[in-house]
Scaffold this motif. Sequence first.
Motif, PDB file in Angstrom:
ATOM      1  N   LEU A 109      35.831  45.716  35.659  1.00 56.51           N
ATOM      2  CA  LEU A 109      37.000  45.829  36.534  1.00 56.51           C
ATOM      3  C   LEU A 109      37.243  44.528  37.302  1.00 56.51           C
ATOM      4  CD1 LEU A 109      36.704  49.442  38.010  1.00 56.51           C
ATOM      5  CD2 LEU A 109      38.455  48.570  36.457  1.00 56.51           C
ATOM      6  N   GLY A 110      36.161  43.920  37.786  1.00 57.39           N
ATOM      7  CA  GLY A 110      36.306  42.659  38.498  1.00 57.39           C
ATOM      8  C   GLY A 110      36.869  41.569  37.607  1.00 57.39           C
ATOM      9  N   ASN A 111      36.410  41.545  36.363  1.00 61.50           N
ATOM     10  CA  ASN A 111      36.915  40.573  35.402  1.00 61.50           C
ATOM     11  C   ASN A 111      38.403  40.781  35.141  1.00 61.50           C
ATOM     12  OD1 ASN A 111      37.634  39.957  32.413  1.00 61.50           O
ATOM     13  ND2 ASN A 111      35.853  38.680  32.786  1.00 61.50           N
ATOM     14  N   LEU A 112      38.804  42.033  34.938  1.00 60.74           N
ATOM     15  CA  LEU A 112      40.205  42.337  34.642  1.00 60.74           C
ATOM     16  C   LEU A 112      41.105  42.067  35.842  1.00 60.74           C
ATOM     17  CD1 LEU A 112      39.723  45.676  32.677  1.00 60.74           C
ATOM     18  CD2 LEU A 112      40.184  43.416  31.730  1.00 60.74           C
ATOM     19  N   THR A 113      40.570  42.294  37.039  1.00 67.27           N
ATOM     20  CA  THR A 113      41.357  42.077  38.256  1.00 67.27           C
ATOM     21  C   THR A 113      41.789  40.626  38.382  1.00 67.27           C
ATOM     22  OG1 THR A 113      40.198  43.876  39.389  1.00 67.27           O
ATOM     23  CG2 THR A 113      41.344  42.280  40.774  1.00 67.27           C
ATOM     24  N   VAL A 114      40.910  39.708  38.011  1.00 67.59           N
ATOM     25  CA  VAL A 114      41.223  38.283  38.122  1.00 67.59           C
ATOM     26  C   VAL A 114      41.909  37.765  36.861  1.00 67.59           C
ATOM     27  CG1 VAL A 114      40.239  35.990  38.555  1.00 67.59           C
ATOM     28  CG2 VAL A 114      39.255  37.990  39.671  1.00 67.59           C
ATOM     29  N   ALA A 115      41.614  38.374  35.710  1.00 67.92           N
ATOM     30  CA  ALA A 115      42.171  37.887  34.447  1.00 67.92           C
ATOM     31  C   ALA A 115      43.691  37.986  34.415  1.00 67.92           C
ATOM     32  CB  ALA A 115      41.565  38.669  33.279  1.00 67.92           C
ATOM     33  N   THR A 116      44.239  39.062  34.982  1.00 65.50           N
ATOM     34  CA  THR A 116      45.696  39.231  34.959  1.00 65.50           C
ATOM     35  C   THR A 116      46.424  38.111  35.694  1.00 65.50           C
ATOM     36  OG1 THR A 116      45.660  41.630  34.627  1.00 65.50           O
ATOM     37  CG2 THR A 116      47.600  40.707  35.692  1.00 65.50           C
ATOM     38  N   PRO A 117      46.093  37.815  36.968  1.00 65.42           N
ATOM     39  CA  PRO A 117      46.798  36.714  37.639  1.00 65.42           C
ATOM     40  C   PRO A 117      46.534  35.352  37.002  1.00 65.42           C
ATOM     41  CG  PRO A 117      45.014  37.550  39.013  1.00 65.42           C
ATOM     42  CD  PRO A 117      45.193  38.519  37.902  1.00 65.42           C
ATOM     43  N   LEU A 118      45.336  35.144  36.445  1.00 63.90           N
ATOM     44  CA  LEU A 118      45.074  33.880  35.745  1.00 63.90           C
ATOM     45  C   LEU A 118      45.980  33.743  34.525  1.00 63.90           C
ATOM     46  CD1 LEU A 118      41.171  33.498  35.851  1.00 63.90           C
ATOM     47  CD2 LEU A 118      42.869  31.991  36.909  1.00 63.90           C
ATOM     48  N   THR A 119      46.203  34.847  33.816  1.00 75.13           N
ATOM     49  CA  THR A 119      47.101  34.818  32.661  1.00 75.13           C
ATOM     50  C   THR A 119      48.537  34.569  33.107  1.00 75.13           C
ATOM     51  OG1 THR A 119      45.641  36.419  31.564  1.00 75.13           O
ATOM     52  CG2 THR A 119      47.799  36.050  30.587  1.00 75.13           C
ATOM     53  N   LEU A 120      48.928  35.159  34.227  1.00 71.41           N
ATOM     54  CA  LEU A 120      50.269  34.902  34.762  1.00 71.41           C
ATOM     55  C   LEU A 120      50.452  33.420  35.061  1.00 71.41           C
ATOM     56  CD1 LEU A 120      50.718  37.894  37.258  1.00 71.41           C
ATOM     57  CD2 LEU A 120      51.637  37.685  34.941  1.00 71.41           C
ATOM     58  N   THR A 121      49.406  32.796  35.596  1.00 69.74           N
ATOM     59  CA  THR A 121      49.469  31.366  35.891  1.00 69.74           C
ATOM     60  C   THR A 121      49.622  30.559  34.608  1.00 69.74           C
ATOM     61  OG1 THR A 121      48.014  31.735  37.804  1.00 69.74           O
ATOM     62  CG2 THR A 121      48.281  29.475  37.047  1.00 69.74           C
ATOM     63  N   ALA A 122      48.866  30.945  33.573  1.00 69.69           N
ATOM     64  CA  ALA A 122      48.983  30.260  32.288  1.00 69.69           C
ATOM     65  C   ALA A 122      50.384  30.430  31.700  1.00 69.69           C
ATOM     66  CB  ALA A 122      47.929  30.797  31.318  1.00 69.69           C
ATOM     67  N   MET A 123      50.966  31.613  31.869  1.00 70.26           N
ATOM     68  CA  MET A 123      52.317  31.860  31.364  1.00 70.26           C
ATOM     69  C   MET A 123      53.342  31.009  32.109  1.00 70.26           C
ATOM     70  SD  MET A 123      51.884  35.987  31.005  1.00 70.26           S
ATOM     71  CE  MET A 123      53.350  36.455  30.083  1.00 70.26           C
ATOM     72  N   SER A 124      53.139  30.815  33.399  1.00 66.67           N
ATOM     73  CA  SER A 124      54.046  29.961  34.170  1.00 66.67           C
ATOM     74  C   SER A 124      53.951  28.508  33.704  1.00 66.67           C
ATOM     75  CB  SER A 124      53.705  30.053  35.667  1.00 66.67           C
ATOM     76  OG  SER A 124      53.952  31.352  36.159  1.00 66.67           O
ATOM     77  N   LEU A 125      52.729  28.061  33.412  1.00 61.53           N
ATOM     78  CA  LEU A 125      52.556  26.704  32.890  1.00 61.53           C
ATOM     79  C   LEU A 125      53.224  26.555  31.522  1.00 61.53           C
ATOM     80  CD1 LEU A 125      48.844  25.942  33.878  1.00 61.53           C
ATOM     81  CD2 LEU A 125      50.902  24.836  34.779  1.00 61.53           C
ATOM     82  N   GLU A 126      53.139  27.608  30.706  1.00 63.26           N
ATOM     83  CA  GLU A 126      53.795  27.568  29.395  1.00 63.26           C
ATOM     84  C   GLU A 126      55.305  27.455  29.555  1.00 63.26           C
ATOM     85  OE1 GLU A 126      55.830  28.862  25.877  1.00 63.26           O
ATOM     86  OE2 GLU A 126      55.760  30.024  27.742  1.00 63.26           O
ATOM     87  N   ARG A 127      55.872  28.157  30.543  1.00 55.45           N
ATOM     88  CA  ARG A 127      57.312  28.047  30.808  1.00 55.45           C
ATOM     89  C   ARG A 127      57.656  26.641  31.287  1.00 55.45           C
ATOM     90  NH1 ARG A 127      60.147  30.353  27.993  1.00 55.45           N
ATOM     91  NH2 ARG A 127      58.283  29.937  26.786  1.00 55.45           N
ATOM     92  N   TYR A 128      56.776  26.060  32.097  1.00 54.58           N
ATOM     93  CA  TYR A 128      57.004  24.691  32.587  1.00 54.58           C
ATOM     94  C   TYR A 128      57.058  23.712  31.423  1.00 54.58           C
ATOM     95  CZ  TYR A 128      55.476  20.077  34.154  1.00 54.58           C
ATOM     96  OH  TYR A 128      55.344  18.728  34.339  1.00 54.58           O
ATOM     97  N   VAL A 129      56.100  23.825  30.491  1.00 55.71           N
ATOM     98  CA  VAL A 129      56.082  22.932  29.333  1.00 55.71           C
ATOM     99  C   VAL A 129      57.323  23.150  28.465  1.00 55.71           C
ATOM    100  CG1 VAL A 129      54.853  22.356  27.201  1.00 55.71           C
ATOM    101  CG2 VAL A 129      53.568  22.753  29.307  1.00 55.71           C
ATOM    102  N   ALA A 130      57.695  24.423  28.268  1.00 51.66           N
ATOM    103  CA  ALA A 130      58.835  24.731  27.404  1.00 51.66           C
ATOM    104  C   ALA A 130      60.142  24.179  27.963  1.00 51.66           C
ATOM    105  CB  ALA A 130      58.942  26.242  27.217  1.00 51.66           C
ATOM    106  N   ILE A 131      60.304  24.203  29.256  1.00 60.74           N
ATOM    107  CA  ILE A 131      61.577  23.820  29.873  1.00 60.74           C
ATOM    108  C   ILE A 131      61.597  22.351  30.289  1.00 60.74           C
ATOM    109  CG2 ILE A 131      63.064  24.221  31.879  1.00 60.74           C
ATOM    110  CD1 ILE A 131      62.249  27.171  31.697  1.00 60.74           C
ATOM    111  N   CYS A 132      60.499  21.868  30.856  1.00 56.61           N
ATOM    112  CA  CYS A 132      60.468  20.499  31.363  1.00 56.61           C
ATOM    113  C   CYS A 132      59.968  19.491  30.332  1.00 56.61           C
ATOM    114  CB  CYS A 132      59.591  20.423  32.611  1.00 56.61           C
ATOM    115  SG  CYS A 132      60.173  21.458  33.963  1.00 56.61           S
ATOM    116  N   MET A 133      59.278  19.957  29.297  1.00 51.53           N
ATOM    117  CA  MET A 133      58.757  19.058  28.258  1.00 51.53           C
ATOM    118  C   MET A 133      59.084  19.644  26.874  1.00 51.53           C
ATOM    119  SD  MET A 133      55.057  18.508  30.115  1.00 51.53           S
ATOM    120  CE  MET A 133      54.452  17.364  28.886  1.00 51.53           C
ATOM    121  N   PRO A 134      60.334  19.898  26.580  1.00 49.69           N
ATOM    122  CA  PRO A 134      60.698  20.615  25.343  1.00 49.69           C
ATOM    123  C   PRO A 134      60.273  19.892  24.064  1.00 49.69           C
ATOM    124  CG  PRO A 134      62.639  19.646  26.357  1.00 49.69           C
ATOM    125  CD  PRO A 134      61.532  19.509  27.349  1.00 49.69           C
TER     126      PRO A 134
END
Length: 333
Positions: free
Chosen positions: A99-124
């Motif tokens: 449970l502790g692992n999953l609790t932190v894994a979700t927001p870490l994945t959200l952060t990775a998804m935001s970085l992916e959006r940054y690369v897609a839009i700012c570094m196409p």
Amino acid sequence: MQNTSKDSEGGLVLPTVIPVSVRMVIIQVLIAIFLYVNSLMIFTFFKKTAFFTKTRYIFFAHTLVCDSIFLALTDALLVMSFSKVTMTGGLCIFVVVILGNLTVATPLTLTAMSLERYVAICMPLRHSELSTPMRAIYSILLIQALSSVIRIIMISILSSAVSLRFYTNPLICSVEQMIVFTWQGHLSSALSQLYFLVMSLIIAFTYVKIMGAARAASSERKTSTNKGLRTVILHGFQLLLCLIQFWCPLIELTVMKINLNLFIELRYFDYICFFLAPRCLSPLVYGLRDRDFMVVLKYYALFGHSKVFHFNMDKPNLKWRKKITCTVNVVHV
């Protein structure tokens, strides 16, 4: 007169303004809905290999799996606590670590998804090079490793402080059972908030960069960039809910010393708003808002009777592939 359900073993205590059984039914219905939607989206992801080639869909599927397991385990612990069902300390440690692992894994994945959006839009021009399925898999492994650090530290402290009997003694499993020192709880909270501070800074960075790109974008890219900006904002809101989740135990402990009934009400409210709510936002952000994913999802949700999906994405179809697949320059969020 209010009914109360007090758990002296440290399990989850349910509020009692409404009968406990009614509250339990409400929670079961909500979790059943969330698990059904998540399961349908996971099924949709694995049915189409075209989704395996897109980093954002891989991250999205990882988030769905983490959230579904988290909801199932927390619901199981809730029902066991309500029914006064015990488990051995060793098994409880295993469940709490997951449970502790999953609790932190979700927001870490959200952060990775935001970085992916940054690369897609700012570094196409570099998006196809940097955002690959293999890099997404490596990122998920890194996310899981980082998510385990806090619980490994907490369990190491616990193991050094308890006797061997703890692992075989029956108890009502909860995170509080793993805290034997007051400072241990403070350390766990401090580490969690450090993680979320770093993640918040990363998401703020991506928001500022994407906002700058939105202002400078041409009319052709304006819609895609603005959509990416809204996605990052939603990720930030999800992250805020997850962060509040780590403040809840400290606030609940203070309230419990003042008024037990208020503590019971507050704990129920926290569980709904800060444990369940963030887990139901992921399907909204990357599932229901994604036109490509929705086409396939609607087909399977209607058991193949959808009139808008009579083709196979995995086979060449120039008319529909142009709509379904994403190019480097036009990125659908």
